[in-house]
Design a protein around this motif. Sequence first.
Motif, PDB file in Angstrom:
ATOM      1  N   PRO A 128     -23.367  27.029  20.857  1.00 62.94           N
ATOM      2  CA  PRO A 128     -24.495  27.705  21.510  1.00 62.94           C
ATOM      3  C   PRO A 128     -23.999  28.685  22.574  1.00 62.94           C
ATOM      4  CG  PRO A 128     -24.320  25.443  22.269  1.00 62.94           C
ATOM      5  CD  PRO A 128     -23.280  25.624  21.212  1.00 62.94           C
TER       6      PRO A 128
ATOM      7  N   VAL B  59     -21.636  17.344  16.822  1.00 57.54           N
ATOM      8  CA  VAL B  59     -22.649  16.774  17.712  1.00 57.54           C
ATOM      9  C   VAL B  59     -23.315  15.607  17.004  1.00 57.54           C
ATOM     10  CG1 VAL B  59     -24.817  17.224  18.951  1.00 57.54           C
ATOM     11  CG2 VAL B  59     -23.070  18.998  18.824  1.00 57.54           C
TER      12      VAL B  59
ATOM     13  N   HIS C 200     -25.319  16.492  26.169  1.00 56.70           N
ATOM     14  CA  HIS C 200     -25.833  17.846  26.400  1.00 56.70           C
ATOM     15  C   HIS C 200     -27.348  17.800  26.315  1.00 56.70           C
ATOM     16  CE1 HIS C 200     -22.382  20.654  26.515  1.00 56.70           C
ATOM     17  NE2 HIS C 200     -21.770  19.565  26.082  1.00 56.70           N
TER      18      HIS C 200
ATOM     19  N   ARG D 179     -29.481  20.186  26.660  1.00 62.48           N
ATOM     20  CA  ARG D 179     -30.046  21.281  25.859  1.00 62.48           C
ATOM     21  C   ARG D 179     -30.057  20.951  24.375  1.00 62.48           C
ATOM     22  NH1 ARG D 179     -26.744  26.415  27.237  1.00 62.48           N
ATOM     23  NH2 ARG D 179     -27.131  26.629  25.031  1.00 62.48           N
ATOM     24  N   LEU D 180     -29.086  20.170  23.938  1.00 57.88           N
ATOM     25  CA  LEU D 180     -29.017  19.788  22.527  1.00 57.88           C
ATOM     26  C   LEU D 180     -29.748  18.486  22.258  1.00 57.88           C
ATOM     27  CD1 LEU D 180     -25.219  20.450  21.915  1.00 57.88           C
ATOM     28  CD2 LEU D 180     -27.122  21.928  21.290  1.00 57.88           C
TER      29      LEU D 180
ATOM     30  N   ARG E  32     -22.054  15.888  22.403  1.00 60.01           N
ATOM     31  CA  ARG E  32     -21.035  16.742  21.802  1.00 60.01           C
ATOM     32  C   ARG E  32     -19.762  15.917  21.699  1.00 60.01           C
ATOM     33  NH1 ARG E  32     -17.750  21.659  24.414  1.00 60.01           N
ATOM     34  NH2 ARG E  32     -17.063  19.904  25.647  1.00 60.01           N
TER      35      ARG E  32
ATOM     36  N   PRO F  45     -29.202  23.213  16.470  1.00 59.78           N
ATOM     37  CA  PRO F  45     -29.572  21.961  17.146  1.00 59.78           C
ATOM     38  C   PRO F  45     -30.747  21.303  16.423  1.00 59.78           C
ATOM     39  CG  PRO F  45     -29.355  23.761  18.708  1.00 59.78           C
ATOM     40  CD  PRO F  45     -29.270  24.350  17.343  1.00 59.78           C
TER      41      PRO F  45
END
Length: 186
Positions: free
Chosen positions: A99, A126, A146, A148-149, A153, A185
């Motif tokens: 990303p 991931v 993470h 955002r994900l 990771r 994602p």
Amino acid sequence: MSFDAEPGRFRKTRWALAAVFVLGLAGLAFAASRREYPLVVPLLLVVLGAGAAVSALGPVLGTRQRLTVDDGGLMVEAGLWSTRLSWKQIAQVRIIDRPLPPGVRSTPVVRTRLARRRAGANGWVVVWLAPDVEPPAARMHLPSWHARLGGVRICDLATLDTTDERVAEALRTFGGELYDPGRGPR
């Protein structure tokens, strides 16, 4: 199936620190032989500092990351540290495209720079954990949560001496239904 980091990734840094140590020793011996004692103390500090840096940073800089995919799950190792996630702890695993950092727009220049990192291995492995499974403890070079994900990771494939396709094949073979070939994602 194991995937190792590129050999010699940090070898130059260790050799540079060792060179400073050796040159400092040579300078120290030269200054002492000429009885230039005002130079001895600073050179001694350089030698001791470089020696301490080599001994303290050597194991860290020499740490090679390894990703292992097998019947038991995923394991990532870096030096003395390792983290293992069994297939029972994983709800889904993917190799996603790296990303962009927050606030960076995708432009041709940005995409070109990202693609140059390593041809053939630009993704992250991931995993999304099964319900009630705690994310692994965060450590340098090892799995990290993470937000955002919404996942963990496991590793950056650009640091390994392999391609996305080889790792995807191992995940497909050993992970079975848990492997999702999607590149974004979840």
